[in-house]
Design an enzyme around this catalytic site. Structure first.
Site, short mmCIF file in Angstrom:
data_model
loop_
_atom_site.label_atom_id
_atom_site.label_comp_id
_atom_site.label_asym_id
_atom_site.label_seq_id
_atom_site.Cartn_x
_atom_site.Cartn_y
_atom_site.Cartn_z
N GLY A 1 0.73 -1.25 0.09
CA GLY A 1 0.02 0.07 0.03
C GLY A 1 0.73 1.33 0.10
O GLY A 1 0.38 2.38 -0.48
N ASP B 1 -4.87 1.57 10.40
CA ASP B 1 -6.25 1.36 10.44
C ASP B 1 -6.64 0.71 12.03
O ASP B 1 -6.63 1.26 13.13
CB ASP B 1 -6.62 0.53 9.40
CG ASP B 1 -8.02 -0.04 9.56
OD1 ASP B 1 -9.00 0.52 9.88
OD2 ASP B 1 -8.46 -1.12 8.84
P1 IMP Z 1 -4.13 -2.25 10.01
O1 IMP Z 1 -5.52 -2.75 10.29
O2 IMP Z 1 -3.85 -0.96 10.76
O3 IMP Z 1 -3.40 -3.46 10.43
O4 IMP Z 1 -4.11 -1.80 8.48
C1 IMP Z 1 -3.26 -2.98 7.57
C2 IMP Z 1 -3.42 -2.53 6.26
O5 IMP Z 1 -4.80 -2.63 5.81
C3 IMP Z 1 -3.09 -1.02 6.07
O6 IMP Z 1 -1.73 -0.91 5.73
C4 IMP Z 1 -3.54 -1.07 4.47
O7 IMP Z 1 -2.86 -1.56 3.53
C5 IMP Z 1 -4.89 -1.99 4.62
N1 IMP Z 1 -5.99 -0.76 4.99
C6 IMP Z 1 -6.39 -0.53 6.10
N2 IMP Z 1 -7.41 0.53 5.86
C7 IMP Z 1 -7.73 0.53 4.45
C8 IMP Z 1 -8.50 1.12 3.42
O8 IMP Z 1 -9.45 2.01 3.83
N3 IMP Z 1 -8.31 0.79 2.13
C9 IMP Z 1 -7.43 0.13 1.55
N4 IMP Z 1 -6.63 -0.57 2.43
C10 IMP Z 1 -6.82 -0.40 4.02
MG MG Z 2 -1.15 -2.03 3.45
#
Ligand code: IMP
Ligand code: MG
Length: 179
Positions: free
Chosen positions: A42, A103
């Site tokens: 990402g 996130d």
């Molecule tokens: P985490 O939930 O903080 O571990 O997020 C993990 C990964 O999920 C992030 O680095 C993004 O690549 C992906 N992600 C989280 N939110 C979004 C979103 O709204 N759109 C697309 N990818 C997302």
């Molecule tokens: Mg990601």
């Protein structure tokens, strides 16, 4: 389809956020160089823009690849390490960890722990986006670009089931929208 989606963050707003982040980082690191560690996939577009705005010298780029979402628009909760750092890559280095979005905070925490195992001189976190309402694991973001609501966003590197990373703006995928 893209036409039905709302532009949430324009190209200009993204460029401004990148510039502001680079200035804040330059101010803190004056004189020291950095190892930039990026979390794939990402953050690949964001990091490319960020390092070109930085005046701080970048000694090395390292890539980590983590995966958590799959085809869903909410995190599965399980973070897999798909590509790890080479051994000793960040030992004694000043590390800037660059994320696309924080996130739940789970992937960032996994990335942080992988880095810490190698005993860097320091670690700071820079994320283009943050969704604080969805945080499960607390994460301190040293350099945060734009705080967003609890919406699923795509574009500028962010995907929905691997698609739409190439969009130059960031869009919100409205509930029920299908590609
Ligand atoms: P985490 O939930 O903080 O571990 O997020 C993990 C990964 O999920 C992030 O680095 C993004 O690549 C992906 N992600 C989280 N939110 C979004 C979103 O709204 N759109 C697309 N990818 C997302
Ligand atoms: Mg990601």
């Amino acid at each position: 389809m893209k036409e039905q989606w709302v532009v949430y963050i324009s190209r200009e707003e993204i460029a401004q956020a990148v510039k502001t982040l680079a200035q804040a980082i330059d101010k803190d690191y004056e004189g020291r160089s950095l190892v930039v560690v990026t979390v794939l996939k990402g953050a690949f577009i964001f990091v490319a823009d960020l390092i070109r705005e930085l005046e701080t010298p970048v000694d090395r780029i390292e890539l980590l690849r983590l995966s958590s979402y799959g085809a869903a628009t909410t995190s599965s909760g399980e973070v897999k390490v798909l590509v790890d750092l080479p051994p000793g890559a960040v030992t004694d280095q000043h590390v800037l960890l660059v994320e696309d979005i924080v996130d739940s905070g789970r992937s960032t925490t996994v990335a942080f722990n992988l880095l810490k195992e190698q005993q860097p001189a320091s670690i700071k976190l820079c994320s283009l986006l943050s969704k604080p309402e969805r945080r499960v694991v607390p994460v301190d973001i040293d350099y945060c670009g734009i705080t967003i609501e609890d919406k699923f966003v795509i574009g500028y590197g962010l995907d929905w089931d691997e698609r739409y990373r190439d969009l130059p703006e960031i869009y919100v995928v409205e509930d029920g929208a299908k590609s």
